[in-house]
Design an enzyme around this catalytic site. Structure first.
Site, PDB file in Angstrom:
ATOM      1  CG  LEU A 253     -55.639 -66.514 -59.360  1.00  0.00           C
ATOM      2  CD1 LEU A 253     -54.469 -68.020 -60.571  1.00  0.00           C
ATOM      3  CD2 LEU A 253     -56.921 -67.430 -59.024  1.00  0.00           C
ATOM      4  CB  CYS A 263     -66.727 -52.969 -56.915  1.00  0.00           C
ATOM      5  SG  CYS A 263     -66.932 -51.243 -57.751  1.00  0.00           S
TER       6      CYS A 263
HETATM    7  C1  UDX Z   1     -62.778 -53.679 -58.251  1.00  0.00           C
HETATM    8  C2  UDX Z   1     -62.847 -54.500 -60.029  1.00  0.00           C
HETATM    9  O1  UDX Z   1     -61.675 -55.164 -60.621  1.00  0.00           O
HETATM   10  C3  UDX Z   1     -62.803 -52.960 -61.356  1.00  0.00           C
HETATM   11  O2  UDX Z   1     -63.314 -53.751 -61.997  1.00  0.00           O
HETATM   12  C4  UDX Z   1     -64.917 -52.745 -60.915  1.00  0.00           C
HETATM   13  O3  UDX Z   1     -65.442 -51.712 -62.183  1.00  0.00           O
HETATM   14  C5  UDX Z   1     -64.589 -52.195 -59.550  1.00  0.00           C
HETATM   15  O4  UDX Z   1     -64.469 -53.128 -58.393  1.00  0.00           O
HETATM   16  P1  UDX Z   1     -61.549 -52.428 -57.459  1.00  0.00           P
HETATM   17  O5  UDX Z   1     -62.853 -52.934 -56.122  1.00  0.00           O
HETATM   18  O6  UDX Z   1     -61.177 -51.047 -56.997  1.00  0.00           O
HETATM   19  O7  UDX Z   1     -61.921 -52.856 -58.361  1.00  0.00           O
HETATM   20  O8  UDX Z   1     -60.099 -53.039 -56.728  1.00  0.00           O
HETATM   21  P2  UDX Z   1     -59.683 -54.972 -56.976  1.00  0.00           P
HETATM   22  O9  UDX Z   1     -58.334 -53.913 -57.359  1.00  0.00           O
HETATM   23  O10 UDX Z   1     -60.281 -55.733 -57.963  1.00  0.00           O
HETATM   24  O11 UDX Z   1     -60.096 -55.384 -55.762  1.00  0.00           O
HETATM   25  C6  UDX Z   1     -61.024 -55.850 -54.611  1.00  0.00           C
HETATM   26  C7  UDX Z   1     -60.880 -56.794 -53.557  1.00  0.00           C
HETATM   27  O12 UDX Z   1     -59.996 -57.812 -54.115  1.00  0.00           O
HETATM   28  C8  UDX Z   1     -59.335 -56.174 -52.833  1.00  0.00           C
HETATM   29  O13 UDX Z   1     -60.040 -55.987 -51.536  1.00  0.00           O
HETATM   30  C9  UDX Z   1     -59.074 -56.710 -53.173  1.00  0.00           C
HETATM   31  O14 UDX Z   1     -57.522 -56.536 -52.211  1.00  0.00           O
HETATM   32  C10 UDX Z   1     -58.460 -58.234 -53.123  1.00  0.00           C
HETATM   33  N1  UDX Z   1     -58.099 -58.962 -54.204  1.00  0.00           N
HETATM   34  C11 UDX Z   1     -57.901 -58.848 -55.283  1.00  0.00           C
HETATM   35  C12 UDX Z   1     -57.091 -60.168 -53.762  1.00  0.00           C
HETATM   36  O15 UDX Z   1     -57.954 -60.753 -52.246  1.00  0.00           O
HETATM   37  N2  UDX Z   1     -56.656 -61.148 -54.215  1.00  0.00           N
HETATM   38  C13 UDX Z   1     -56.050 -60.214 -55.417  1.00  0.00           C
HETATM   39  O16 UDX Z   1     -55.676 -61.043 -56.666  1.00  0.00           O
HETATM   40  C14 UDX Z   1     -57.169 -59.453 -56.043  1.00  0.00           C
END
Ligand code: UDX
Length: 432
Positions: A253, A263
């Site tokens: 959030l 992903c």
């Molecule tokens: C994700 C999933 O979390 C993981 O379970 C799956 O297997 C692969 O994809 P990842 O891509 O490594 O992992 O990153 P993650 O930490 O999930 O963040 C993804 C994106 O969302 C990033 O751009 C991050 O900055 C953004 N994000 C994440 C937000 O903007 N706000 C958040 O609260 C959480």
């Protein structure tokens, strides 16, 4: 157990190294000879905290091997993990499964005894069925089992996520293979990981539905942040206020730039395509994809407002360009949209990233890599905090850039607006 990981990208390499650390004999196979040569020398192709140490340890004690010989590696192994890429198709939003299918054909030629074949790559529902069909062309049904075992590792936290997963999902259509897989994961299950055994299609869908849900959560808070900006509310208070409801939960959030990475963008598109194939309209996820693609444009508009519509010749410093902290991965990072746009508008951009120079920006006009935070912040008119690296959490802007005209656009809400403003700088955050 004897394992073979096909593909030494992010999924295959991290899982292979971690499985070897649990005491299995693992061969990581890749067709890229240079990559394999480097891995044998201890050179890791990705930035992932802890991965190098663990690779060297298990390579030295011979639990981990690297090879380009797919046929022999399959023959020697009991369990084969398919970990090749499933990128978005060119000119389409569905997943490109050509690598999965060509590897399946190769596997079918080398089955010398019973093998468990696992898709660890994220694959659309029914891909396991297709793999089974390919194998059945060459091999008898009782000689193999195709299982789905999706990975949920986050980049930058992958080793920890492997050792302490929230859950392990196994999708098997036969009980015998599910039990073998449960044994493989028993060291993690005994440490508290939940084990979910379901059928193959369900496991395939769990992965996509998880990623689509998380992407939805982020997009939801990003849109709420837009409303907060118009109403003088701090979105951080909203995240806390709603996150404490156990039905909602506080994670994912954090409002920020458009989500990126290897992903979420790819998987949200692929699940929509799969659903369309089955004549099901996933309208919520379609909206998420649209909202996220508009987000970078919205943030660029905000940069324009901050600079009072005068981007030309403005010195802009980007702190962090990867899609999130603790990774060198640039895939679908929102900086890939923002930096080229601002460069085109005549801004002079310096960027600093703890993981170094990015080739993606090499050819852009007036975009250069700084090798320190100090150098990139010095003389800037605007600092954009794009990625939430710890390195950026306690910068003394006053010391690095005493100009009272410095503006700070904190896209990760790292700093306290009051504190930054009290130092005389103009502060802009997300949803606050
Ligand atoms: C994700 C999933 O979390 C993981 O379970 C799956 O297997 C692969 O994809 P990842 O891509 O490594 O992992 O990153 P993650 O930490 O999930 O963040 C993804 C994106 O969302 C990033 O751009 C991050 O900055 C953004 N994000 C994440 C937000 O903007 N706000 C958040 O609260 C959480």
């Amino acid at each position: 157990m004897k394992l073979c990981m096909i593909g030494t990208g992010y999924v295959g390499l991290v899982s292979g190294v971690c499985f070897s650390d649990l005491g299995n004999d693992v061969i990581c196979v890749d067709k890229d000879q240079d990559k394999i040569n480097n891995l044998q020398k201890g050179i890791i192709p990705i930035y992932e905290p802890g991965l190098q140490e663990l690779t060297l340890k298990n390579f030295k004690n011979k639990k981990l091997k690297f090879s380009t010989d797919l046929k022999n590696s399959i023959k020697k192994s009991d369990i084969i993990f398919i970990c090749v890429g499933t990128p978005t198709k060119k000119n389409d939003i569905g997943a490109d499964l050509s690598q999965i299918y060509s590897v399946s054909k190769e596997i079918s030629k080398s089955i010398n005894r019973f093998k468990i074949i696992i898709t660890k790559s994220t694959v659309p529902v029914t891909t396991g069925d297709e793999i089974e069909k390919i194998l059945l062309k060459k091999v008898k049904k009782n000689k193999f089992s195709v299982i789905s075992n999706p990975e949920f590792l986050r980049e930058g936290e992958a080793i920890r996520d492997f050792i302490y997963p929230d859950r392990i999902v196994i999708g098997a259509n036969d009980n015998k293979s599910a039990i073998i897989l449960k044994n493989l994961y028993s060291p993690l299950i005994s440490k508290g990981a939940k084990f979910i055994s379901t059928n193959r299609r369900a496991a395939e869908l769990i992965k996509y539905a998880s990623n689509a849900f998380l992407a939805t959560k982020i997009t939801f808070i990003n849109e709420i942040a837009n409303l907060c900006e118009k109403t003088g509310i701090d979105v951080e208070d909203i995240s806390i206020g709603i996150g404490l409801d156990k039905r909602i939960g506080s994670r994912f959030l954090r409002a920020g730039p458009a989500y990126g990475g290897s992903c979420f963008p790819k998987d949200t598109k692929a699940i929509v395509t799969t659903a369309d194939k089955f004549k099901t309209n996933l309208s919520v996820i379609k909206s998420v994809i649209k909202s996220n693609s508009l987000r970078s444009k919205l943030l660029i508009k905000k940069v324009n407002e901050i600079l009072k519509n005068k981007i030309k010749n403005k010195k802009i410093c980007f702190l962090g360009v990867t899609f999130k902290a603790n990774t060198d991965d640039m895939r679908d990072s929102s900086s890939l949209e923002m930096i080229p746009f601002l460069s085109k508008k005549g801004a002079k951009i310096k960027y600093y990233d703890p993981t170094g120079l990015k080739k993606e920006f090499n050819k852009l006009k007036n975009v250069s890599f700084s090798n320190s935070i100090q150098d990139s912040v010095k003389n800037a008119d605007l600092v954009i905090l794009h990625t939430e690296w710890n390195d950026f959490k306690s910068i003394n802007f006053k010391k690095l850039n005493p100009s009272k005209n410095l503006k700070i656009y904190d896209m990760r809400n790292i700093y306290s607006p009051l504190k930054v403003k009290s130092q005389g700088f103009k502060y802009f955050g997300i949803g606050r």
